[in-house]
Scaffold this motif. Structure first.
Motif, PDB file in Angstrom:
ATOM      1  N   SER A   2       0.875  -1.182  -0.018  1.00 29.66           N
ATOM      2  CA  SER A   2       0.086   0.076   0.057  1.00 29.66           C
ATOM      3  C   SER A   2       0.941   1.204  -0.068  1.00 29.66           C
ATOM      4  CB  SER A   2      -0.801  -0.006   0.971  1.00 29.66           C
ATOM      5  OG  SER A   2      -0.081  -0.025   2.606  1.00 29.66           O
ATOM      6  N   ALA A   6       0.931   4.041  -2.989  1.00 34.29           N
ATOM      7  CA  ALA A   6       0.723   5.527  -2.534  1.00 34.29           C
ATOM      8  C   ALA A   6       1.838   6.204  -3.033  1.00 34.29           C
ATOM      9  CB  ALA A   6       0.629   5.456  -0.955  1.00 34.29           C
ATOM     10  N   MET A  58      -0.447   6.801   4.400  1.00 40.33           N
ATOM     11  CA  MET A  58      -0.234   5.634   3.582  1.00 40.33           C
ATOM     12  C   MET A  58       1.102   5.456   3.708  1.00 40.33           C
ATOM     13  SD  MET A  58      -3.034   5.229   0.946  1.00 40.33           S
ATOM     14  CE  MET A  58      -2.574   3.721   0.379  1.00 40.33           C
ATOM     15  N   SER A  59       1.968   6.489   3.137  1.00 43.88           N
ATOM     16  CA  SER A  59       3.651   6.310   2.869  1.00 43.88           C
ATOM     17  C   SER A  59       4.194   7.412   3.339  1.00 43.88           C
ATOM     18  CB  SER A  59       3.697   6.446   1.476  1.00 43.88           C
ATOM     19  OG  SER A  59       3.334   7.626   0.955  1.00 43.88           O
TER      20      SER A  59
END
Length: 235
Positions: A2, A6, A58-59
């Motif tokens: 994920s 991202a 997310m990142s």
């Protein structure tokens, strides 16, 4: 995965919005041609901030190999994630530029000057001087990375924190943009430069200027390393 996704989508959005501003302002046949550097400064700041809002949780919203390397140095992420982040960023930069080449295909064909077309996708020096050009990208990225490191909870920052990201991008552009275009990011420069080389429809007259293109790759990483070392030394 994920986080990698991202970084891929976020970097594609960054290039799509950021290089899109350059296409909009500089290419012949654009309805906003000639709107100027303030348009570009505001647009590039937003181009970084918008995907940061979407993917920060997310990142960490790096979208930049130099930022990723700096984060790993400061312990904000595992070194094992760094190669995947960088690959995702470079692929995202290529895809974002490829979409722009489709959208602005007619304007690219209508623009006679190859340097103008290349400048929509990749940076270049206003005066070619290898040492000063390197230092410009080094200093701009130092400011960027040191500022990002100072954001509380940088790896998962959100909300008002990303307004600070907008501020530092606009500040760097306002102060250093006239020297080299303030790339500060290989995924924003090398990946779109390659997309321009292989996909832009200005047949027979393309010059990607790779003789300069190594500077927006190497100098930002060096600036990030020094910024991270200094940040760790004083905090």
């Amino acid at each position: 995965m994920s986080a990698y996704l991202a970084e891929f989508i976020g970097t594609a959005m960054l290039v799509l919005l950021g290089d899109g501003v350059c296409c909009n302002v500089n290419l012949e046949g654009s309805g906003m041609k000639g709107s100027g550097v303030v348009h570009i400064l505001i647009g590039w700041g937003m181009a970084v901030m918008v995907p940061a809002f979407s993917f920060g949780a997310m990142s960490g919203a790096h979208f930049n190999p130099a930022v990723t390397i700096g984060a790993a140095m400061r312990g904000g992420m595992s070194w094992g994630l760094v190669p995947g982040y960088i690959i995702a960023q470079m692929l995202g930069g290529f895809v974002g530029a490829a979409i722009l080449i489709v959208l602005y295909g007619d304007q690219i064909k209508a623009t006679a000057d190859d340097a103008t077309i290349r400048g929509c996708f990749a940076t270049g020096p206003s005066i070619r001087n290898t040492v000063n050009n390197f230092l410009s990208e080094f200093v701009a990225t130092f400011v960027l990375v040191f500022t990002l490191a100072s954001i509380p909870g940088e790896a998962g920052a959100s909300g008002v924190s990303w307004v600070l990201v907008y501020g530092v991008i606009v500040a760097c552009g306002a102060s250093f943009g006239g020297l080299t275009g303030y790339a500060m990011n290989a995924a924003r420069d090398a990946a779109p430069r390659f997309a321009y080389q292989v996909l832009a429809p200005n047949f027979g007259k393309k010059d990607p200027d790779w003789a300069y293109g190594w500077i927006p790759v190497v100098a930002p990483i060096c600036g990030s390393v020094v910024a991270s070392l200094l940040y760790m030394a004083i905090h």
